[in-house]
Write an enzyme that holds these catalytic residues in place. Structure first.
Site, PDB file in Angstrom:
ATOM      1  N   HIS A  67       0.835  -1.199   0.000  1.00  0.00           N
ATOM      2  CA  HIS A  67       0.000   0.000   0.000  1.00  0.00           C
ATOM      3  C   HIS A  67       0.870   1.249   0.000  1.00  0.00           C
ATOM      4  O   HIS A  67       1.993   1.224   0.500  1.00  0.00           O
ATOM      5  CB  HIS A  67      -0.877   0.060   1.259  1.00  0.00           C
ATOM      6  N   HIS A  69       1.269   4.719   1.861  1.00  0.00           N
ATOM      7  CA  HIS A  69       0.898   5.279   3.160  1.00  0.00           C
ATOM      8  C   HIS A  69       1.079   6.792   3.154  1.00  0.00           C
ATOM      9  O   HIS A  69       1.763   7.340   2.300  1.00  0.00           O
ATOM     10  CB  HIS A  69       1.724   4.620   4.268  1.00  0.00           C
ATOM     11  N   HIS A  85      -2.992   4.270   5.446  1.00  0.00           N
ATOM     12  CA  HIS A  85      -3.039   4.228   3.989  1.00  0.00           C
ATOM     13  C   HIS A  85      -3.364   5.613   3.447  1.00  0.00           C
ATOM     14  O   HIS A  85      -4.141   6.358   4.039  1.00  0.00           O
ATOM     15  CB  HIS A  85      -4.101   3.243   3.494  1.00  0.00           C
ATOM     16  N   HIS A  93     -11.087   0.784   3.519  1.00  0.00           N
ATOM     17  CA  HIS A  93      -9.974   0.047   2.923  1.00  0.00           C
ATOM     18  C   HIS A  93     -10.480  -1.100   2.057  1.00  0.00           C
ATOM     19  O   HIS A  93     -11.466  -1.749   2.382  1.00  0.00           O
ATOM     20  CB  HIS A  93      -9.056  -0.545   4.002  1.00  0.00           C
ATOM     21  N   HIS A 102      -9.125   2.916  -0.497  1.00  0.00           N
ATOM     22  CA  HIS A 102      -8.162   3.997  -0.314  1.00  0.00           C
ATOM     23  C   HIS A 102      -7.421   4.201  -1.620  1.00  0.00           C
ATOM     24  O   HIS A 102      -7.196   3.244  -2.371  1.00  0.00           O
ATOM     25  CB  HIS A 102      -7.139   3.622   0.766  1.00  0.00           C
ATOM     26  N   ASP A 105      -4.469   1.804  -1.918  1.00  0.00           N
ATOM     27  CA  ASP A 105      -4.668   0.352  -1.947  1.00  0.00           C
ATOM     28  C   ASP A 105      -4.250  -0.215  -3.302  1.00  0.00           C
ATOM     29  O   ASP A 105      -4.586   0.349  -4.348  1.00  0.00           O
ATOM     30  CB  ASP A 105      -6.135  -0.003  -1.696  1.00  0.00           C
ATOM     31  N   HIS A 146       3.534  -5.509   3.558  1.00  0.00           N
ATOM     32  CA  HIS A 146       3.105  -6.172   4.792  1.00  0.00           C
ATOM     33  C   HIS A 146       3.512  -7.649   4.787  1.00  0.00           C
ATOM     34  O   HIS A 146       3.795  -8.222   3.744  1.00  0.00           O
ATOM     35  CB  HIS A 146       1.578  -6.065   4.942  1.00  0.00           C
ATOM     36  N   ARG A 163       4.080  -4.512   9.180  1.00  0.00           N
ATOM     37  CA  ARG A 163       4.776  -3.843   8.087  1.00  0.00           C
ATOM     38  C   ARG A 163       6.213  -4.354   8.079  1.00  0.00           C
ATOM     39  O   ARG A 163       6.898  -4.265   9.094  1.00  0.00           O
ATOM     40  CB  ARG A 163       4.740  -2.336   8.297  1.00  0.00           C
TER      41      ARG A 163
END
Length: 191
Positions: A67, A69, A85, A93, A102, A105, A146, A163
């Site tokens: 993603h 951020h 995000h 999400h 988002h 995403d 992730h 993460r």
């Protein structure tokens, strides 16, 4: 008057073109929680969004959420400094969520048995130029990988786990970034 208006439009288009050239493609380095460089991401402006080319090694085989951020910081080992995000519309999400997604995403990446991944993704609606959906607005953003697969619907981050890798999306030199002045300004808690 028409000549002046035409000249102004021409100058603005030229400036926008130069800005896009300065910002695209944009290369960044991805770091793991030990602050080791494990690969790169190349971002390129396209007509429908930003193309994201991922080339990373040293990850566990399988699917991993990835993603964009909200903050341009990657302080390990947990990369919480990257914030939530990137979301400009207040959406939920998940690419499969009926009220999502988002802006940051993306589909999962699949790491091979050798721990490497080469993937090409698109951030639809995002841009590297100015505007609300710019990945470079304010000081920039970051890209986070992730430990697990993003399920595409769970809040706030698709149940994707910790993460494990991060890279800063910014025009400034280097990409480790500094912590935001107040990381508690985020509007939601995220895994």
């Amino acid at each position: 008057m028409k000549k002046l208006s035409f000249a102004l439009v021409l100058v603005l288009l030229l400036l926008a073109s130069c800005q896009s050239d300065d910002r695209s493609p944009l290369d960044l380095t991805i770091y793991n929680s030990s602050d080791d460089s494990i690969g790169t991401v190349k971002l390129s402006e396209e007509s429908d969004g930003v193309k994201v080319e991922v080339s990373v090694e040293g990850l566990e085989p399988g699917l991993h959420g990835i993603h964009v951020h909200e903050f341009p910081t990657c302080e390990g080992p947990d990369f919480k400094s990257a914030g939530n995000h990137f979301d400009t519309e207040g959406n939920e999400h998940g690419l499969m969520h009926p009220d999502g997604a988002h802006l940051g995403d993306m589909p999962n990446i699949e790491v091979g048995e050798d721990g490497t991944v080469e993937a090409e993704l698109t951030l639809s609606g995002a841009t590297l130029t100015d505007g609300k959906n710019s990945l470079l607005q304010q000081d920039g953003t970051s890209i986070v990988i992730h430990e697990k697969q993003d399920d595409g619907v769970s809040q706030p981050a698709g149940d994707a786990g910790n993460r494990i890798a991060c890279g800063v999306i910014s025009l400034s030199e280097g990409n480790q970034g500094e912590a935001p002045t107040d990381p508690t300004e985020s509007n939601e808690e995220e895994e």
